[in-house]
Design an enzyme around this catalytic site. Structure first.
Site, PDB file in Angstrom:
ATOM      1  CG  LEU A  48      -2.116  -0.897   1.275  1.00 27.39           C
ATOM      2  CD1 LEU A  48      -2.868  -0.715   2.584  1.00 27.39           C
ATOM      3  CD2 LEU A  48      -3.047  -0.644   0.105  1.00 27.39           C
ATOM      4  CG  ASP A  49       1.132   3.896  -3.327  1.00 31.06           C
ATOM      5  OD1 ASP A  49       2.099   3.127  -3.467  1.00 31.06           O
ATOM      6  OD2 ASP A  49       0.415   4.270  -4.283  1.00 31.06           O
ATOM      7  N   PRO A  50       2.130   4.962   0.924  1.00 30.37           N
ATOM      8  CG  PRO A  50       4.246   5.876   1.362  1.00 30.37           C
ATOM      9  CD  PRO A  50       3.430   5.231   0.265  1.00 30.37           C
TER      10      PRO A  50
END
Length: 308
Positions: A48-50
């Protein structure tokens, strides 16, 4: 932490479904869990992207053998997008590369029709700021270095892409915001779906928020935040999904003692089953996944002998 508790934690096998907060990478979550559980045998399924929140399944102990299978399962998201602006990353973390004042708001029917064109088996270009590799380097490495590179199209499956509620029109900015839900295969970039929707409608578009609601067969109902987990570590069994839960949709065969001994040695065995893959149980625990080899003969596909 006393040695007894540490020994017990080293024996944990299962999946912890983390509800990831914004601002953390998936690697950050694994690093923190290794410290909380005092074990290194941990891995995540599906980065998951930040800036993205939500379901991040974490495999612990024997369950790390499931990570590749976990990646294969479909995922679901809910999020928001905006017409009138585009960035190089397709989300708000990037640099604005195009803006436009909309002549009028799109109707719900127009937006949903555009979404419908992006469902099913489609070819998708990943964002330039992504981890997709080209000639051994990540796309984001080329982007940061300012090196042009051709992005490889990827075949993905979008089971559904739906508008949620009524779009919101900002008359002063001449922009329109909308909420959506997506169910898709692995490898699908939801950021690209929002960007591509804008292209279908002839305007720049950017994803403004994203939350993963399901992954690897688990959803937010089973999820726990890192803070909650750390505060209630003595109750970790409430949050640790057993390995068997991952195979709940598999045909199962209970082994007798003789068959169990054969499975322990990795032997091919005869089974009364009619599935390509079956979950073999002993003492009420899945101990192996066997695959069909023809007729009633099955061979080892995945061994989970220490699953307790």
């Amino acid at each position: 932490m006393n040695r007894k508790l540490r020994r017990e934690q080293d024996m944990y096998n299962g999946i912890i479904v983390i509800d990831k907060d914004a601002g953390m990478t998936s690697g950050d979550v694994v690093y923190k869990l290794r410290k909380i559980l005092h074990t290194r045998k941990i891995g995540h399924a599906g980065t998951l992207d930040p800036s993205v929140t939500g379901v991040l399944p974490i495999a612990v102990g024997q369950a790390t053998k499931l990570i590749e299978l976990m990646h294969e399962r479909p995922k679901a998201y809910e999020g928001e997008g905006m017409f009138g602006e585009a960035t190089d990353s397709y989300d708000l973390d990037g640099t604005v590369i195009k803006t436009a004042r909309l002549a009028r708001p799109f109707t719900s029917a127009e937006i949903q029709a555009g979404m419908q064109q992006l469902t099913g088996d489609i070819s998708q270009l990943p964002p330039i700021y992504s981890a997709v590799k080209v000639n051994g380097k990540r796309l984001y490495e080329y982007a940061r270095a300012g090196i042009p590179v051709e992005r490889p199209a990827r075949a993905v499956h979008v089971a559904s892409y739906e508008l949620v509620g009524k779009p919101k029109w900002d008359e002063a900015q001449a922009r329109e915001s909308f909420a959506f839900k997506v169910a898709c295969s692995k490898g699908t970039y939801v950021r690209s779906l929002v960007n591509d929707l804008g292209e279908k409608l002839g305007v720049p578009a950017v994803m403004t928020r994203l939350r993963r609601t399901a992954s690897s067969g688990f959803d937010l109902q089973q999820a726990v935040t890192l803070d909650e987990l750390e505060k209630h570590l003595e109750q970790i069994d409430q949050y640790l999904q057993p390995i068997d839960a991952f195979f709940k949709d598999y045909q199962t065969v209970d082994l007798d003692e003789q068959s169990w001994k054969q499975v322990q040695n990795g032997a091919w065995i005869k089974l009364k089953a009619d599935a390509d893959k079956v979950a073999l149980r002993y003492n009420k625990r899945v101990k192996a996944i066997y695959r069909a080899k023809g007729g009633a003969t099955y061979c080892p596909d995945l061994m989970l002998l220490s699953n307790e």
